[in-house]
Design a protein around this motif. Structure first.
Motif, PDB file in Angstrom:
ATOM      1  N   MET A   1       9.005 -24.169 -18.270  1.00 50.06           N
ATOM      2  CA  MET A   1       9.919 -23.721 -17.249  1.00 50.06           C
ATOM      3  C   MET A   1       9.737 -24.601 -16.017  1.00 50.06           C
ATOM      4  O   MET A   1       8.615 -24.833 -15.570  1.00 50.06           O
ATOM      5  N   ILE A   2      10.844 -25.082 -15.492  1.00 51.41           N
ATOM      6  CA  ILE A   2      10.825 -25.919 -14.300  1.00 51.41           C
ATOM      7  C   ILE A   2      11.556 -25.169 -13.195  1.00 51.41           C
ATOM      8  O   ILE A   2      12.780 -25.048 -13.233  1.00 51.41           O
ATOM      9  N   PRO A   3      10.826 -24.619 -12.213  1.00 45.65           N
ATOM     10  CA  PRO A   3      11.493 -23.929 -11.105  1.00 45.65           C
ATOM     11  C   PRO A   3      11.963 -24.936 -10.066  1.00 45.65           C
ATOM     12  O   PRO A   3      11.360 -25.987  -9.865  1.00 45.65           O
ATOM     13  N   LEU A   4      13.072 -24.620  -9.386  1.00 40.77           N
ATOM     14  CA  LEU A   4      13.616 -25.464  -8.335  1.00 40.77           C
ATOM     15  C   LEU A   4      13.731 -24.611  -7.079  1.00 40.77           C
ATOM     16  O   LEU A   4      14.383 -23.565  -7.091  1.00 40.77           O
ATOM     17  N   TYR A   5      13.070 -25.058  -6.007  1.00 43.86           N
ATOM     18  CA  TYR A   5      13.034 -24.296  -4.761  1.00 43.86           C
ATOM     19  C   TYR A   5      13.752 -25.042  -3.652  1.00 43.86           C
ATOM     20  O   TYR A   5      13.766 -26.268  -3.622  1.00 43.86           O
ATOM     21  N   LEU A   6      14.317 -24.293  -2.703  1.00 40.89           N
ATOM     22  CA  LEU A   6      14.968 -24.853  -1.528  1.00 40.89           C
ATOM     23  C   LEU A   6      14.137 -24.491  -0.306  1.00 40.89           C
ATOM     24  O   LEU A   6      13.640 -23.364  -0.193  1.00 40.89           O
ATOM     25  N   HIS A   7      13.994 -25.460   0.611  1.00 35.79           N
ATOM     26  CA  HIS A   7      13.267 -25.230   1.858  1.00 35.79           C
ATOM     27  C   HIS A   7      14.060 -25.873   2.980  1.00 35.79           C
ATOM     28  O   HIS A   7      14.599 -26.971   2.819  1.00 35.79           O
TER      29      HIS A   7
END
Length: 79
Positions: A1-7
């Motif tokens: 699983m590859i999570p993608l986060y926004l900051h």
């Protein structure tokens, strides 16, 4: 699983430090690599400044953003 986060490093509204905006499931053999694309919709960048009753229109604010996985960070700017 590859999570993608926004900051958003600098924001006029209160935002979480990391917001999950997408993920991809990938199965790889040991030592293998693969390019993975995870789309981000504009509405995932939108905020509702000053909205406490849910009536404001979501808006994508201009400025700098970062997209992060567990190992990489990419900077981009919305104009």
């Amino acid at each position: 699983m590859i999570p993608l986060y926004l900051h958003r490093p600098v924001s006029p509204v209160l935002m979480p430090n990391k917001q999950l905006v997408g993920f991809a499931r990938v199965t790889l053999a040991a030592g293998a690599s693969q390019t993975v694309t995870v789309p981000i919709a504009a509405k995932q960048l939108a905020v509702t400044p000053g909205d406490v009753d849910g009536g404001a229109v979501p808006t994508v604010l201009p400025g700098g953003y970062q997209v992060m996985t567990d190992t990489q960070t990419v900077d981009f700017t919305v104009r």
